[in-house]
Scaffold this motif. Structure first.
Motif, PDB file in Angstrom:
ATOM      1  N   LEU A  43      49.940  84.489  18.580  1.00  0.00           N
ATOM      2  CA  LEU A  43      48.534  84.678  18.242  1.00  0.00           C
ATOM      3  C   LEU A  43      47.842  85.390  19.395  1.00  0.00           C
ATOM      4  N   ALA A  44      47.091  86.427  19.065  1.00  0.00           N
ATOM      5  CA  ALA A  44      46.421  87.230  20.086  1.00  0.00           C
ATOM      6  C   ALA A  44      45.414  86.416  20.902  1.00  0.00           C
ATOM      7  N   ALA A  45      44.887  85.360  20.318  1.00  0.00           N
ATOM      8  CA  ALA A  45      43.866  84.560  20.999  1.00  0.00           C
ATOM      9  C   ALA A  45      44.446  83.656  22.090  1.00  0.00           C
ATOM     10  N   LEU A  46      45.771  83.514  22.128  1.00  0.00           N
ATOM     11  CA  LEU A  46      46.402  82.624  23.108  1.00  0.00           C
ATOM     12  C   LEU A  46      47.034  83.402  24.256  1.00  0.00           C
ATOM     13  N   LYS A  47      46.995  82.809  25.413  1.00  0.00           N
ATOM     14  CA  LYS A  47      47.678  83.376  26.577  1.00  0.00           C
ATOM     15  C   LYS A  47      49.188  83.219  26.385  1.00  0.00           C
ATOM     16  N   SER A  48      49.955  83.877  27.208  1.00  0.00           N
ATOM     17  CA  SER A  48      51.411  83.748  27.129  1.00  0.00           C
ATOM     18  C   SER A  48      51.815  82.316  27.495  1.00  0.00           C
ATOM     19  N   LEU A  49      52.999  81.918  27.046  1.00  0.00           N
ATOM     20  CA  LEU A  49      53.482  80.566  27.360  1.00  0.00           C
ATOM     21  C   LEU A  49      53.580  80.354  28.871  1.00  0.00           C
ATOM     22  N   GLU A  50      53.938  81.391  29.603  1.00  0.00           N
ATOM     23  CA  GLU A  50      54.039  81.276  31.058  1.00  0.00           C
ATOM     24  C   GLU A  50      52.662  81.013  31.678  1.00  0.00           C
ATOM     25  N   ASP A  51      51.667  81.779  31.219  1.00  0.00           N
ATOM     26  CA  ASP A  51      50.306  81.569  31.726  1.00  0.00           C
ATOM     27  C   ASP A  51      49.784  80.187  31.342  1.00  0.00           C
ATOM     28  N   LEU A  52      50.056  79.793  30.101  1.00  0.00           N
ATOM     29  CA  LEU A  52      49.598  78.475  29.651  1.00  0.00           C
ATOM     30  C   LEU A  52      50.205  77.362  30.508  1.00  0.00           C
ATOM     31  N   ALA A  53      51.486  77.501  30.815  1.00  0.00           N
ATOM     32  CA  ALA A  53      52.155  76.480  31.635  1.00  0.00           C
ATOM     33  C   ALA A  53      51.513  76.388  33.020  1.00  0.00           C
ATOM     34  N   LEU A  55      48.471  76.982  33.714  1.00  0.00           N
ATOM     35  CA  LEU A  55      47.093  76.501  33.590  1.00  0.00           C
ATOM     36  C   LEU A  55      46.983  75.043  33.127  1.00  0.00           C
ATOM     37  N   ILE A  56      48.094  74.376  32.923  1.00  0.00           N
ATOM     38  CA  ILE A  56      48.058  72.970  32.496  1.00  0.00           C
ATOM     39  C   ILE A  56      47.205  72.120  33.448  1.00  0.00           C
ATOM     40  N   PRO A  57      47.351  72.259  34.778  1.00  0.00           N
ATOM     41  CA  PRO A  57      46.496  71.453  35.670  1.00  0.00           C
ATOM     42  C   PRO A  57      44.998  71.689  35.444  1.00  0.00           C
ATOM     43  N   THR A  58      44.627  72.908  35.107  1.00  0.00           N
ATOM     44  CA  THR A  58      43.221  73.205  34.828  1.00  0.00           C
ATOM     45  C   THR A  58      42.745  72.412  33.616  1.00  0.00           C
ATOM     46  N   GLY A  59      43.582  72.347  32.601  1.00  0.00           N
ATOM     47  CA  GLY A  59      43.252  71.548  31.420  1.00  0.00           C
ATOM     48  C   GLY A  59      43.104  70.081  31.775  1.00  0.00           C
ATOM     49  N   TYR A  60      43.971  69.586  32.645  1.00  0.00           N
ATOM     50  CA  TYR A  60      43.896  68.180  33.040  1.00  0.00           C
ATOM     51  C   TYR A  60      42.626  67.877  33.831  1.00  0.00           C
ATOM     52  N   VAL A  61      42.181  68.837  34.637  1.00  0.00           N
ATOM     53  CA  VAL A  61      40.912  68.661  35.347  1.00  0.00           C
ATOM     54  C   VAL A  61      39.763  68.619  34.338  1.00  0.00           C
ATOM     55  N   SER A  62      39.843  69.446  33.295  1.00  0.00           N
ATOM     56  CA  SER A  62      38.796  69.404  32.265  1.00  0.00           C
ATOM     57  C   SER A  62      38.784  68.042  31.574  1.00  0.00           C
ATOM     58  N   PHE A  63      39.957  67.455  31.385  1.00  0.00           N
ATOM     59  CA  PHE A  63      40.022  66.113  30.793  1.00  0.00           C
ATOM     60  C   PHE A  63      39.367  65.084  31.709  1.00  0.00           C
ATOM     61  N   LEU A  64      39.593  65.230  33.019  1.00  0.00           N
ATOM     62  CA  LEU A  64      38.972  64.311  33.975  1.00  0.00           C
ATOM     63  C   LEU A  64      37.448  64.426  33.898  1.00  0.00           C
ATOM     64  N   LEU A  65      36.951  65.646  33.849  1.00  0.00           N
ATOM     65  CA  LEU A  65      35.494  65.831  33.765  1.00  0.00           C
ATOM     66  C   LEU A  65      34.930  65.237  32.478  1.00  0.00           C
ATOM     67  N   LEU A  66      35.625  65.426  31.366  1.00  0.00           N
ATOM     68  CA  LEU A  66      35.165  64.842  30.104  1.00  0.00           C
ATOM     69  C   LEU A  66      35.245  63.312  30.169  1.00  0.00           C
ATOM     70  N   THR A  67      36.280  62.773  30.778  1.00  0.00           N
ATOM     71  CA  THR A  67      36.411  61.321  30.938  1.00  0.00           C
ATOM     72  C   THR A  67      35.254  60.774  31.768  1.00  0.00           C
ATOM     73  N   ILE A  68      34.901  61.461  32.835  1.00  0.00           N
ATOM     74  CA  ILE A  68      33.774  61.031  33.678  1.00  0.00           C
ATOM     75  C   ILE A  68      32.472  61.082  32.884  1.00  0.00           C
ATOM     76  N   LEU A  69      32.278  62.125  32.086  1.00  0.00           N
ATOM     77  CA  LEU A  69      31.073  62.215  31.248  1.00  0.00           C
ATOM     78  C   LEU A  69      31.019  61.060  30.253  1.00  0.00           C
ATOM     79  N   ILE A  70      32.114  60.802  29.576  1.00  0.00           N
ATOM     80  CA  ILE A  70      32.153  59.696  28.611  1.00  0.00           C
ATOM     81  C   ILE A  70      31.852  58.382  29.314  1.00  0.00           C
ATOM     82  N   PHE A  71      32.492  58.175  30.475  1.00  0.00           N
ATOM     83  CA  PHE A  71      32.248  56.945  31.221  1.00  0.00           C
ATOM     84  C   PHE A  71      30.783  56.828  31.612  1.00  0.00           C
ATOM     85  N   TYR A  72      30.207  57.900  32.110  1.00  0.00           N
ATOM     86  CA  TYR A  72      28.813  57.888  32.552  1.00  0.00           C
ATOM     87  C   TYR A  72      27.881  57.483  31.409  1.00  0.00           C
ATOM     88  N   VAL A  73      28.053  58.103  30.259  1.00  0.00           N
ATOM     89  CA  VAL A  73      27.202  57.784  29.106  1.00  0.00           C
ATOM     90  C   VAL A  73      27.442  56.340  28.665  1.00  0.00           C
TER      91      VAL A  73
END
Length: 144
Positions: A43-53, A55-73
């Motif tokens: 799919l043209a909208a997705l990065k290559s599998l190598e790039d995605l791999a 960037l996994i830590p970036t996704g995990y940081v986004s999960f941490l930020l969302l977890t902190i937001l949920i906790f805060y609320v």
């Protein structure tokens, strides 16, 4: 009083960390098994599998930020122990609002098939409910 506050702070930090780790675990379970075929689609909208791999830590940081937001609320709304059903209801409402907002936003500018966007946001919904259930359990379970 200081000891009580320190224990409360520790419990809050543990709740965030545990909820975040479960967020990652649920995400991995879905994306590495149920949604695995999607990641192999060309799919043209997705990065290559190598790039995605990479960037996994970036996704995990986004999960941490969302977890902190949920906790805060959650922590602002529930200053005393709510019933578990009330916490789950909060998770369902937060999850629906977040997932639908994310779905509509992505749909407006990303060229992914709608079924894929719906699946991704269904996973987000489940992850958010798991995060809230974890926060409830860690904050309000009795010490054993």
């Amino acid at each position: 009083m200081v000891i009580l506050k320190n224990n409360q702070v520790k419990r809050k930090i543990i709740a965030i960390i545990m909820a975040w780790l479960l967020f990652i675990g649920v995400d991995f379970l879905f994306h590495a098994s149920i949604l695995e075929a999607f990641w192999k689609e060309d799919l043209a909208a997705l990065k290559s599998l190598e790039d995605l791999a990479l960037l996994i830590p970036t996704g995990y940081v986004s999960f941490l930020l969302l977890t902190i937001l949920i906790f805060y609320v959650y922590d602002k709304i529930f200053t005393s122990k709510p019933k578990f059903k009330v916490s789950v209801s909060f998770g369902i409402v937060f999850g629906l609002l977040f997932s639908l907002s994310n779905l509509l936003g992505l749909y407006s500018y990303i060229s992914l098939p709608i079924k894929n966007l719906i699946l991704f946001n269904l996973v987000y919904f489940i992850e958010i409910v798991v995060v809230v259930m974890t926060i409830h359990h860690v904050l309000f379970s009795e010490k054993r």
